[in-house]
Design a protein around this motif. Sequence first.
Motif, PDB file in Angstrom:
ATOM      1  N   GLN A 101       0.840  -1.205   0.000  1.00  0.00           N
ATOM      2  CA  GLN A 101       0.000   0.000   0.000  1.00  0.00           C
ATOM      3  C   GLN A 101       0.873   1.253   0.000  1.00  0.00           C
ATOM      4  O   GLN A 101       0.673   2.190   0.774  1.00  0.00           O
ATOM      5  CB  GLN A 101      -0.934  -0.010   1.211  1.00  0.00           C
ATOM      6  CG  GLN A 101      -1.964  -1.131   1.147  1.00  0.00           C
ATOM      7  CD  GLN A 101      -2.801  -1.206   2.404  1.00  0.00           C
ATOM      8  OE1 GLN A 101      -2.297  -1.188   3.521  1.00  0.00           O
ATOM      9  NE2 GLN A 101      -4.108  -1.288   2.237  1.00  0.00           N
ATOM     10  N   GLU A 102       1.808   1.253  -0.909  1.00  0.00           N
ATOM     11  CA  GLU A 102       2.759   2.363  -1.041  1.00  0.00           C
ATOM     12  C   GLU A 102       3.067   2.591  -2.514  1.00  0.00           C
ATOM     13  O   GLU A 102       3.248   1.639  -3.276  1.00  0.00           O
ATOM     14  CB  GLU A 102       4.052   2.034  -0.292  1.00  0.00           C
ATOM     15  CG  GLU A 102       5.187   2.991  -0.539  1.00  0.00           C
ATOM     16  CD  GLU A 102       6.542   2.440  -0.089  1.00  0.00           C
ATOM     17  OE1 GLU A 102       7.571   3.009  -0.500  1.00  0.00           O
ATOM     18  OE2 GLU A 102       6.564   1.451   0.670  1.00  0.00           O
ATOM     19  N   GLU A 126       2.646   6.679   9.285  1.00  0.00           N
ATOM     20  CA  GLU A 126       1.198   6.705   9.391  1.00  0.00           C
ATOM     21  C   GLU A 126       0.580   6.758   7.995  1.00  0.00           C
ATOM     22  O   GLU A 126       1.231   7.175   7.022  1.00  0.00           O
ATOM     23  CB  GLU A 126       0.737   7.920  10.194  1.00  0.00           C
ATOM     24  CG  GLU A 126       1.223   7.940  11.637  1.00  0.00           C
ATOM     25  CD  GLU A 126       0.739   9.178  12.366  1.00  0.00           C
ATOM     26  OE1 GLU A 126      -0.243   9.795  11.905  1.00  0.00           O
ATOM     27  OE2 GLU A 126       1.348   9.523  13.384  1.00  0.00           O
ATOM     28  N   LYS A 127      -0.666   6.332   7.919  1.00  0.00           N
ATOM     29  CA  LYS A 127      -1.395   6.426   6.664  1.00  0.00           C
ATOM     30  C   LYS A 127      -1.385   7.865   6.178  1.00  0.00           C
ATOM     31  O   LYS A 127      -1.681   8.790   6.925  1.00  0.00           O
ATOM     32  CB  LYS A 127      -2.835   5.954   6.877  1.00  0.00           C
ATOM     33  CG  LYS A 127      -3.702   5.989   5.635  1.00  0.00           C
ATOM     34  CD  LYS A 127      -5.066   5.428   5.944  1.00  0.00           C
ATOM     35  CE  LYS A 127      -5.954   5.390   4.725  1.00  0.00           C
ATOM     36  NZ  LYS A 127      -7.272   4.748   5.007  1.00  0.00           N
ATOM     37  N   PHE A 135       2.541   6.753   1.319  1.00  0.00           N
ATOM     38  CA  PHE A 135       1.937   5.629   2.043  1.00  0.00           C
ATOM     39  C   PHE A 135       0.432   5.882   2.178  1.00  0.00           C
ATOM     40  O   PHE A 135       0.010   6.795   2.887  1.00  0.00           O
ATOM     41  CB  PHE A 135       2.579   5.476   3.423  1.00  0.00           C
ATOM     42  CG  PHE A 135       4.030   5.100   3.373  1.00  0.00           C
ATOM     43  CD1 PHE A 135       4.413   3.771   3.314  1.00  0.00           C
ATOM     44  CD2 PHE A 135       5.018   6.081   3.360  1.00  0.00           C
ATOM     45  CE1 PHE A 135       5.754   3.414   3.253  1.00  0.00           C
ATOM     46  CE2 PHE A 135       6.364   5.745   3.296  1.00  0.00           C
ATOM     47  CZ  PHE A 135       6.730   4.397   3.243  1.00  0.00           C
ATOM     48  N   HIS A 136      -0.372   5.057   1.496  1.00  0.00           N
ATOM     49  CA  HIS A 136      -1.808   5.313   1.483  1.00  0.00           C
ATOM     50  C   HIS A 136      -2.615   4.272   2.253  1.00  0.00           C
ATOM     51  O   HIS A 136      -3.840   4.274   2.213  1.00  0.00           O
ATOM     52  CB  HIS A 136      -2.329   5.393   0.041  1.00  0.00           C
ATOM     53  CG  HIS A 136      -2.119   4.146  -0.774  1.00  0.00           C
ATOM     54  ND1 HIS A 136      -2.986   3.080  -0.733  1.00  0.00           N
ATOM     55  CD2 HIS A 136      -1.139   3.821  -1.653  1.00  0.00           C
ATOM     56  CE1 HIS A 136      -2.559   2.153  -1.560  1.00  0.00           C
ATOM     57  NE2 HIS A 136      -1.425   2.560  -2.123  1.00  0.00           N
ATOM     58  N   GLY A 137      -1.928   3.371   2.992  1.00  0.00           N
ATOM     59  CA  GLY A 137      -2.626   2.365   3.788  1.00  0.00           C
ATOM     60  C   GLY A 137      -1.861   2.080   5.065  1.00  0.00           C
ATOM     61  O   GLY A 137      -1.244   2.971   5.643  1.00  0.00           O
ATOM     62  N   VAL A 138      -1.906   0.821   5.473  1.00  0.00           N
ATOM     63  CA  VAL A 138      -1.249   0.444   6.727  1.00  0.00           C
ATOM     64  C   VAL A 138       0.151  -0.126   6.503  1.00  0.00           C
ATOM     65  O   VAL A 138       0.852  -0.451   7.464  1.00  0.00           O
ATOM     66  CB  VAL A 138      -2.098  -0.589   7.507  1.00  0.00           C
ATOM     67  CG1 VAL A 138      -3.432   0.005   7.888  1.00  0.00           C
ATOM     68  CG2 VAL A 138      -2.302  -1.870   6.687  1.00  0.00           C
ATOM     69  N   THR A 139       0.579  -0.235   5.255  1.00  0.00           N
ATOM     70  CA  THR A 139       1.909  -0.750   4.946  1.00  0.00           C
ATOM     71  C   THR A 139       3.004   0.086   5.612  1.00  0.00           C
ATOM     72  O   THR A 139       2.932   1.313   5.636  1.00  0.00           O
ATOM     73  CB  THR A 139       2.139  -0.752   3.422  1.00  0.00           C
ATOM     74  OG1 THR A 139       1.226  -1.668   2.823  1.00  0.00           O
ATOM     75  CG2 THR A 139       3.565  -1.151   3.067  1.00  0.00           C
ATOM     76  N   ASP A 158      -6.420   7.209   0.366  1.00  0.00           N
ATOM     77  CA  ASP A 158      -6.915   5.980  -0.245  1.00  0.00           C
ATOM     78  C   ASP A 158      -7.106   6.087  -1.754  1.00  0.00           C
ATOM     79  O   ASP A 158      -7.211   5.066  -2.439  1.00  0.00           O
ATOM     80  CB  ASP A 158      -8.239   5.577   0.410  1.00  0.00           C
ATOM     81  CG  ASP A 158      -8.131   5.462   1.911  1.00  0.00           C
ATOM     82  OD1 ASP A 158      -8.127   4.344   2.434  1.00  0.00           O
ATOM     83  OD2 ASP A 158      -8.027   6.512   2.574  1.00  0.00           O
ATOM     84  N   GLN A 216     -11.907  10.092   4.643  1.00  0.00           N
ATOM     85  CA  GLN A 216     -11.284   8.837   4.241  1.00  0.00           C
ATOM     86  C   GLN A 216     -12.060   7.680   4.879  1.00  0.00           C
ATOM     87  O   GLN A 216     -12.771   7.861   5.861  1.00  0.00           O
ATOM     88  CB  GLN A 216      -9.829   8.803   4.681  1.00  0.00           C
ATOM     89  CG  GLN A 216      -9.621   8.783   6.190  1.00  0.00           C
ATOM     90  CD  GLN A 216      -8.170   8.973   6.580  1.00  0.00           C
ATOM     91  OE1 GLN A 216      -7.473   9.827   6.028  1.00  0.00           O
ATOM     92  NE2 GLN A 216      -7.693   8.192   7.530  1.00  0.00           N
TER      93      GLN A 216
END
Length: 242
Positions: free
Chosen positions: A36-37, A55-56, A71-75, A92, A166
């Motif tokens: 998620q990056e 952080e997201k 970084f758009h998620g929890v990755t 997202d 979001q």
Amino acid sequence: MYLRVLLENMGEVVAWIREDVSPYLPVESTANRWKQELYFDVPFKVEGEGELLVEKGDVAYWPPGSSLCLFHGVTQPYSPVVRLGFMVGVPDLLAAVEGGTPVRLDVYRDYGDEGKVASALRERGFKAASHTWEEEERVGVALEGPYMRVGVEIYVEDYGFHVQTQPIAFFDNTPPTTSFMEVMSSEISASGVRLDLDEENYMVLTSFFPSLEELVEGLHRMLSTYIYVRRRLNAFYAIRRV
């Protein structure tokens, strides 16, 4: 500074970063995806302490690859990165961007009615920027709270402002999720903020504000409501937020 990230055939997102990289702009690059990056090569280097936790919505520099990372998620990052800032709006959106997408970095500038709204919000202390995504013009805002940062998108209409946060969690239509949504919708109804669904069936908060001043006050209320709903969700499913 505000950095414009144009992703071919998708639109643009805007990031607020602490480094002034304008002397290197514009930059043409290609997006790479890892979990998620999104990351892409840049012709500048950033010094700073490397971190393994992000952080997201964070924007960071990855020294080994001389890359800018979104970084758009929890990755979490593959190896330490230098955190620079964060995306202004809903992170997202980047989930739909494929690796190999051409990227252009440039200095952000306001434009259109959305730019006027973004400028007015910045004057009132918000991180805000106008941008286009999938041919829709919007205003992205990063709401900064003491415990959480929340991205929102504002749609400017002649008669007011529609606001959507979001995602909170996926709505899977199971009895526990349905029960949670019913309970929380009732609990927050007096705030003027609604627990709603987006087009991908994720739970979000939405609201509508007729004037700019009501929008300003409403954004603060949406942030506190989002934090409250997230905490209640964690308690509902017995998940402890660290």
